[in-house]
Design an enzyme around this catalytic site. Structure first.
Site, PDB file in Angstrom:
ATOM      1  N   HIS A 151      -7.668  11.125  18.279  1.00  0.00           N
ATOM      2  CA  HIS A 151      -7.313  12.096  19.624  1.00  0.00           C
ATOM      3  C   HIS A 151      -8.594  12.183  20.370  1.00  0.00           C
ATOM      4  O   HIS A 151      -8.596  12.555  21.532  1.00  0.00           O
ATOM      5  CB  HIS A 151      -6.631  13.280  19.336  1.00  0.00           C
ATOM      6  CG  HIS A 151      -5.533  13.105  18.719  1.00  0.00           C
ATOM      7  ND1 HIS A 151      -4.278  12.379  19.242  1.00  0.00           N
ATOM      8  CD2 HIS A 151      -4.801  13.872  17.502  1.00  0.00           C
ATOM      9  CE1 HIS A 151      -3.279  12.319  18.553  1.00  0.00           C
ATOM     10  NE2 HIS A 151      -3.431  13.234  17.687  1.00  0.00           N
ATOM     11  N   GLU A 166       0.187   9.399  18.960  1.00  0.00           N
ATOM     12  CA  GLU A 166       0.157   9.562  17.742  1.00  0.00           C
ATOM     13  C   GLU A 166      -0.173   8.303  16.644  1.00  0.00           C
ATOM     14  O   GLU A 166      -0.713   8.473  15.771  1.00  0.00           O
ATOM     15  CB  GLU A 166       1.327  10.460  16.933  1.00  0.00           C
ATOM     16  CG  GLU A 166       1.564  11.849  17.430  1.00  0.00           C
ATOM     17  CD  GLU A 166       0.170  12.838  17.194  1.00  0.00           C
ATOM     18  OE1 GLU A 166      -0.379  12.567  16.229  1.00  0.00           O
ATOM     19  OE2 GLU A 166       0.226  13.632  18.076  1.00  0.00           O
ATOM     20  N   HIS A 218      -8.238  11.180  12.093  1.00  0.00           N
ATOM     21  CA  HIS A 218      -7.102  11.134  13.262  1.00  0.00           C
ATOM     22  C   HIS A 218      -7.336  11.981  14.448  1.00  0.00           C
ATOM     23  O   HIS A 218      -7.211  11.517  15.448  1.00  0.00           O
ATOM     24  CB  HIS A 218      -5.812  11.623  12.459  1.00  0.00           C
ATOM     25  CG  HIS A 218      -4.560  11.790  13.387  1.00  0.00           C
ATOM     26  ND1 HIS A 218      -3.566  10.658  13.390  1.00  0.00           N
ATOM     27  CD2 HIS A 218      -4.343  12.662  13.966  1.00  0.00           C
ATOM     28  CE1 HIS A 218      -2.637  11.426  14.235  1.00  0.00           C
ATOM     29  NE2 HIS A 218      -3.112  12.354  14.528  1.00  0.00           N
ATOM     30  N   GLU A 219      -7.810  13.333  13.992  1.00  0.00           N
ATOM     31  CA  GLU A 219      -7.965  14.444  14.761  1.00  0.00           C
ATOM     32  C   GLU A 219      -9.208  14.128  15.679  1.00  0.00           C
ATOM     33  O   GLU A 219      -9.124  14.573  16.850  1.00  0.00           O
ATOM     34  CB  GLU A 219      -8.038  15.779  14.149  1.00  0.00           C
ATOM     35  CG  GLU A 219      -6.610  16.070  13.320  1.00  0.00           C
ATOM     36  CD  GLU A 219      -5.504  16.373  14.270  1.00  0.00           C
ATOM     37  OE1 GLU A 219      -5.677  16.351  15.447  1.00  0.00           O
ATOM     38  OE2 GLU A 219      -4.353  16.087  13.850  1.00  0.00           O
TER      39      GLU A 219
END
Length: 768
Positions: A451, A505, A446-447
């Site tokens: 992103h 998100e 995810h990070e």
């Protein structure tokens, strides 16, 4: 109003940090100490940003603790208040301190104590300061009317937002207008609050430790402090003006800047020293240009033993999505876990082409970021995340880079006997065993690759583009050339506004779900892939404008009994369960979501439910998927029991479970997520607000979807009933012997009991 009652009790856990803190050198400990002090000195800013009464409630809690020396049994005996009522106050106080305010940091809804007004009045009766505070604050503590004020949001909708203090008449149009005026004059918004005056003028309150900063250190052109406001319509009252006022949160930021200057004596290298100097300048003068400079140095400070970041960072709680909440963290690097994330970073360049969008929608060059696993020492904020990807400034991210951090001791913090609703008995043992590993995989992807990926197609300056605008790329969703892109000075957040936080998100979560299907990635996290055999590398979507779904995973003949496969199954099951639990954060009266991440997870659950084993129905082409199987005879990929819309007794709903068919994750599930992710990503990449808003509104609708009342009334009631209180963390305090000018002394880490009383004591001893 039962959903607004404080948790009884909250889930209190300890933020374990001593082992890694003790490994630091004395110089590193002193650096960590002063940066911790800097972060905590900003705590009152958070309180002020939450509600008008939060700062006073904080003082009331601390005053009561000090009045009895932390001996709550003694206070109970002296006041004659029943023990049960004292317990309820302790629960409220612990939840309040864990959220730094009387609105949930995760959900933005107010919580009120279960102790009665009369009992609390008696509890404060022995302390004069507490009595005065209670008399002043009781309405704010216990008030539940009007209902709209129970939620943070735009004032014009009746909600509360102290980002717009004393401005009940301010509108979204006003906020956007002032944002435009400030943007055109080179002024950023993160450290501001906005006030609308009775005469129609506006005051931008700029956070700074100095009320009258030197003109040469101001961001405004030529030190200008007022700007004409171009009215969209003729104003009979005459022209209006925006006035800049410095010194918001002055006392706190002066202390922050001083603590940072003391920390600079112990900086590990010149880059770190430059970062601290820029921080001190920013918090002293209110310059966000100086803050951006600090972030540039922070990105370049690779692999420090003590990692820290501080400032007005995340904009989730501003209803307009542009003003930042104060936060700061200080943490030590976990070298063993960091090595795992380092492997993921090293592999990123060959993993990114497996994402389901064409090359034109991806960055020209991926700059590998610093990705570390941290053990948090201090993190005063409205809620501690498990992972961070910052800075949020697009120009820094594109041109210099960013950092990813995973907060290991936050991710691993547990309380004994945690309840796990909505998981079927047949899945429970596997879920419990692999939940932490699956979450670490999810957070890591995810990070870094959520992103950290994607290109914003933009006219960077008049007539200059970062793509071939004469032959624009083909939109893989419409199969036609793109028609929209970012104009000069536009950013992702300025175009998508309040939608941007949750939408991004969701995009990052979908990337995590999509790439978690790669057994190469799972093996990078040290997971045993069993007898799964490697084949060729996954084919790349970046080579064309098509999103054909040839296998991206480098393994075939998957070993479904392997640890890696069970972690993958648990990751999908965790996401589906989170989508159910998300309904706690949807307000049926306002018909709005109160938490960005949970809104995203609800939409991904809908994506799962829309998927079936039928190729024709494996993507969320319908804007409002709601059933678990879309064609007769198909084995559903995701199942709710009882299923949406079916007649069910209260007992049936109370025992509701969600299941994922593990044998469809690599096919049906991944394909559905890929299709949804492509739509999300391309709309973001091309500044197509209309397409993105329509898609996301449909995927996150509750009452408006098929069987909407079942979701809004039946299921949500069960979710509220079964909700698990969020964790509140007991953090230690660093203390220096003979602090003096901050240039010496031995540092001690003082820890506290993992109880409500210990949490209160830790804050009382911080002296902030």
């Amino acid at each position: 109003m039962s959903q607004y009652l404080a948790d009884s009790p909250p889930t209190v856990v300890k933020l374990e940090a001593k082992l890694h803190f003790n490994k630091l050198s004395e110089t590193e400990k002193l650096y960590a100490h002063w940066m911790s002090r800097a972060t905590f000195f900003g705590s009152r800013i958070v309180l002020r940003q939450v509600s008008p009464e939060s700062e006073g409630i904080y003082d009331l809690i601390i005053a009561l603790h000090q009045s009895c020396g932390g001996d709550w049994k003694q206070l109970q005996e002296e006041t004659g208040v029943p023990r049960e009522d004292v317990d309820e106050f302790l629960s409220y106080a612990a939840q309040f301190l864990g959220n730094l305010g009387n609105y949930k940091g995760f959900g933005n809804s107010k919580f009120i104590p279960r102790i009665s007004q009369e009992a609390l009045k008696n509890l404060v009766s022995k302390d004069e300061k507490a009595k005065v505070l209670f008399k002043k604050l009781k309405g704010g503590i216990f008030g539940t009317e009007p209902p709209a004020l129970m939620h943070l949001g735009f004032p014009e909708q009746g909600h509360l937002s102290t980002y717009y203090p004393d401005s009940p008449a301010i509108t979204k149009q006003d906020i956007d207008l002032i944002s435009s005026v400030m943007g055109k004059n080179g002024l950023l918004l993160e450290n501001t609050r906005l006030k609308k005056m009775p005469n129609g003028d506006f005051q931008a309150l700029i956070a700074s430790g100095i009320s009258h900063p030197p003109v040469d250190q101001l961001d405004a052109p030529n030190g200008q402090t007022s700007f004409p406001i171009p009215d969209p319509e003729p104003n009979p009252e005459g022209s209006r003006t925006l006035h800049l006022f410095y010194g918001d949160h002055r006392e706190e930021l002066a202390k922050v800047a001083l603590a940072i200057k003391k920390a600079s004596h112990f900086a590990a290298n010149p880059t770190q020293k430059s970062m601290l100097d820029a921080y001190a300048t920013s918090f002293g003068t209110g310059s966000l240009k100086a803050f951006k400079t600090s972030q540039e140095h922070w990105v370049k400070d690779i692999g420090p033993a003590v990692e820290t970041n501080i400032g007005f960072v995340e904009t989730y709680r501003d209803p307009a999505g542009v003003r930042g909440e104060w936060e700061g963290f200080v943490a030590m690097v976990n070298k063993d876990r960091t090595a795992i994330f380092g492997r993921l970073v090293s592999a990123a360049s060959r993993l990114i082409p497996a994402l389901p969008w064409p090359k034109a929608f991806e960055k020209d060059v991926f700059t590998p970021p610093d990705f570390t696993s941290l053990e948090v020492l201090s993190f005063p904020s409205s809620g501690i995340p498990v992972g961070i990807n910052i800075p949020n400034y697009d120009d820094i991210r594109q041109n210099i880079g960013f950092k990813n951090v995973s907060l290991g001791n936050v991710l691993g913090a547990k309380s004994p006997n945690e309840r796990i609703p909505f998981i079927h008995d047949d899945d429970l043992e596997t879920y419990k065993k692999h939940k932490d590993s699956s979450f670490e995989v999810q957070v890591g992807i995810h990070e870094l690759l959520g992103h950290g990926t994607g290109k914003l197609l933009q006219e960077t300056s008049p007539g200059v583009f970062n793509f071939d605008h004469t032959n624009p790329p083909i939109n893989p969703v419409t199969n036609a050339p793109i028609k929209t892109w970012y104009k000069p000075n536009e950013t992702w957040s300025s175009v998508f506004g309040p939608l941007s936080s949750s939408y991004e998100e969701c995009r990052a979560e979908c990337v995590a779900m999509y790439l978690a299907c790669s057994f190469e990635i799972l093996s990078l996290f040290g997971l045993d892939i069993g007898s799964t055999k490697p084949t060729s590398n996954p084919s790349s979507n970046h080579s064309s404008s098509s999103t054909t779904e040839s296998s991206k995973d480098p393994y075939q003949n998957v070993d479904t009994s392997s640890e890696a496969f069970k972690v993958l199954h648990t990751a999908y099951l965790s996401m589906a369960r989170a989508g159910l639990a998300a309904l706690e954060f949807w307000d049926p009266k306002a018909n709005k979501w109160g938490q960005a991440h949970m809104q995203a997870r609800f939409s991904i659950l809908q994506c799962f439910l829309a998927a079936s084993s039928s190729p024709s129905s494996s993507s969320p082409s319908s804007p409002s998927p709601s059933s678990s199987s879309s064609s007769a005879g198909d084995k559903p990929f995701c199942t709710l029991t009882p299923s949406p819309g079916t007649p069910a007794s209260a007992e049936d709903l109370d025992n509701l479970t969600v299941r994922i068919d593990p044998h469809q994750i690599l096919t049906t599930g991944r394909k559905a997520v890929g299709a949804y992710l492509t739509k999300l990503h391309v709309a973001k990449s091309t500044a197509d607000l209309e397409a993105g808003r329509e898609l996301y509104a449909a995927m996150t609708a509750v009452r408006e979807r098929e069987h909407g009342e079942w979701w809004a009334e039946g299921l949500r009631g069960v979710v509220i009933k079964k909700k698990v209180p969020r964790k509140v963390f007991v953090m230690g305090n660093t203390v220096v012997e003979g602090e003096g000018d901050g240039k010496g002394g031995k540092v001690e880490l003082r820890e506290y009991e993992t109880t409500r009383e210990g949490l209160i004591a830790s804050w009382a001893e911080r002296g902030v």
